[in-house]
Scaffold this active site. Sequence first.
Site, short mmCIF file in Angstrom:
data_model
loop_
_atom_site.label_atom_id
_atom_site.label_comp_id
_atom_site.label_asym_id
_atom_site.label_seq_id
_atom_site.Cartn_x
_atom_site.Cartn_y
_atom_site.Cartn_z
N ARG A 16 43.25 44.25 36.42
CA ARG A 16 41.68 43.76 36.48
C ARG A 16 41.00 44.79 37.55
O ARG A 16 40.88 44.14 38.50
CB ARG A 16 41.79 42.35 36.62
CG ARG A 16 40.42 41.56 36.66
CD ARG A 16 40.27 40.23 37.47
NE ARG A 16 40.37 40.57 38.69
CZ ARG A 16 39.27 40.97 39.45
NH1 ARG A 16 38.30 40.91 39.09
NH2 ARG A 16 39.43 41.17 40.94
N ASN A 73 30.60 43.05 40.56
CA ASN A 73 30.74 44.52 40.90
C ASN A 73 31.19 45.20 39.35
O ASN A 73 32.03 44.70 38.59
CB ASN A 73 31.80 45.03 41.87
CG ASN A 73 31.15 44.80 43.15
OD1 ASN A 73 30.07 45.01 43.39
ND2 ASN A 73 32.03 44.15 44.13
N LYS A 89 40.76 51.07 49.56
CA LYS A 89 40.63 49.87 50.39
C LYS A 89 41.14 50.39 51.81
O LYS A 89 40.98 50.08 52.81
CB LYS A 89 41.63 48.85 49.67
CG LYS A 89 40.90 48.04 48.77
CD LYS A 89 40.23 47.08 49.29
CE LYS A 89 39.35 46.04 48.17
NZ LYS A 89 38.61 45.10 48.73
N GLU A 132 45.80 43.28 45.21
CA GLU A 132 44.27 43.70 44.74
C GLU A 132 44.42 43.91 43.25
O GLU A 132 45.06 44.75 42.84
CB GLU A 132 44.20 45.18 45.60
CG GLU A 132 42.72 45.41 45.51
CD GLU A 132 41.76 44.66 46.29
OE1 GLU A 132 40.69 44.39 45.76
OE2 GLU A 132 42.42 44.17 47.40
N ASP A 133 43.00 43.40 42.83
CA ASP A 133 42.91 43.39 41.29
C ASP A 133 44.03 43.16 40.34
O ASP A 133 44.36 43.97 39.54
CB ASP A 133 42.36 44.99 41.20
CG ASP A 133 40.87 45.04 41.67
OD1 ASP A 133 40.44 44.01 42.17
OD2 ASP A 133 40.46 46.16 41.78
N TYR A 173 34.24 53.79 47.92
CA TYR A 173 34.24 52.58 47.46
C TYR A 173 33.44 52.02 46.41
O TYR A 173 32.81 52.85 45.56
CB TYR A 173 34.87 51.40 48.51
CG TYR A 173 35.58 50.38 48.02
CD1 TYR A 173 37.01 50.81 47.48
CD2 TYR A 173 35.33 49.18 47.65
CE1 TYR A 173 37.66 49.78 46.86
CE2 TYR A 173 36.20 48.09 47.25
CZ TYR A 173 37.34 48.51 46.76
OH TYR A 173 38.42 47.72 46.15
N ASP A 208 42.86 39.97 48.56
CA ASP A 208 41.36 40.27 48.83
C ASP A 208 40.35 39.67 47.77
O ASP A 208 39.20 39.14 48.20
CB ASP A 208 41.26 41.69 49.12
CG ASP A 208 39.81 42.06 49.44
OD1 ASP A 208 39.51 41.41 50.82
OD2 ASP A 208 39.04 43.10 49.11
N ASP A 209 40.77 39.71 46.55
CA ASP A 209 39.96 39.31 45.55
C ASP A 209 39.68 37.64 45.62
O ASP A 209 38.68 37.02 45.22
CB ASP A 209 40.46 39.39 44.22
CG ASP A 209 40.70 41.14 43.93
OD1 ASP A 209 39.86 41.72 44.02
OD2 ASP A 209 41.89 41.44 43.56
#
Length: 497
Positions: free
Chosen positions: A98, A353, A116, A188-189, A45, A211-212
């Site tokens: 993203r 990150n 993930k 996610e993203d 990850y 999660d973000d």
Amino acid sequence: MLDSIRQYQVPLQKYVAMMDLEERNERLFYKLLIDNVEELLPVVYTPTVGEACQKYGSIFRRPQGLFISLKETGKILEVLRNWPEKSIQVIVVTDGERILGLGDLGAQGMGIPVGKLALYTALGGVRPSACLPITIDVGTNTEKLLNDEFYIGLKQRRATGKEYDELLDEFMTALKQNYGEKVLIQFEDFANHNAFRLLSKYKDTHLVFNDDIQGTASVVLAGVVSSLKLIGGTLADHTFMFLGAGEAGTGIAELIALELSKQTKSTVEETRKKIWLVDSKGLIVDSRKNSLQEFKKPWAHAHEPLPDLLSEIKAIKPTILIGTSGHGKTFTKEVVEAMAAINEKPLILALSNPTSQSECTAEEAYTWSEGRAIFASGSPFDPVEYKGKTFVPGQANNAYIFPGFGLGLVISGAIRVRDDMLLAASEALAGQVTEENYERGMIYPPLSIIRKISARIAAAVAAKVYELGLATRLPRPADLVKCAENSMYSPIYRNYR
């Protein structure tokens, strides 16, 4: 096997080797990852997965997840039924717009759901066969990818508006129809303009989690709560400043405001006043309200506009500085020195990150604050020697939260996610930090005991699910920690001797 992985000097080569191992021998892959989590987590990850997504077309072997494109409109349910596993508990889905701090990678974002879900299994014990990685391919606006002969997705501009919304609606309806009410769908993203909207749209009809926004918020709140033993005071005694007001920044800020509200019995509107956000145009203040995106408006406070982060710190005097900007080197020497001048022990969280986008390094934070800063980051940094003392930087890694959080939802048969569950996860994580950890300047427990941590987070989350009346697995187990531990997948090899 681990020795052969270690032979590779380049992190991306290690990533490819680990993904090849997962294809060949799933049990060995998870055995290796669980037993060497601190060494291999950065390989499978962040930060390595970012580079893997950027070069996904070049290192592509075979699909590890399900791709659903605009061309499948009208037949998404049929596509879902092509997936060989029928009993799915956790889905991680991205549209690739993203990816980490790297921008629009389109279909090459598949590395994120795959990574993930590997952590859901290794760290949270969800069975590999119950996990489904999905990438929704609606195109990409990145010219480099559109012109790349190895790009694996649709070579067209990203779909938006009605076309995009209708695809997502069909997708979400098909998931529920195929897998039922209790399947966890983790967004996610997704880009800011879609992430908040989709979470708000589906949170009352599906078991959804971003999660973000929510996972990052929960792990950062845990770090802030545990850090109080080092920096002193209660949560209400502190003033917070965020550099970055996107999904992560506003998500963290809102969860901190909720926890403050819970502790002080004040309204969330009141506790938000302790939290200041800075975006690309400066401090978010009342005079900017008309031009702000909807999700930023609650954070517009009464204050004059200020030109830069340094002047904002000197005026607001925050005790806790949190970076979620996605831009590296923004916590300059002057910024850290200003925080150290205001506070005896400033808490500095550089969360962006991958490592190249971190607002500052651990060494910079400790050196510029003369060893007084309490520091954690989004990507891992090595321990730092400063004036004869070794400082161990914390990593505010979402991997602390989402695997245990998801397991808690699964074992309770939850049908909806609520903010109280996130607060329960944060408190459970903060409670795992020991005196020995504090003595080394750590505000998170070591990742080496992550499965133990995940079991306790799962138990805390499940307890809250039952308390809120959102559980379907009845009756409630007497010992939720034991229930979580017994539910966890373990890649055990039989002893034949």
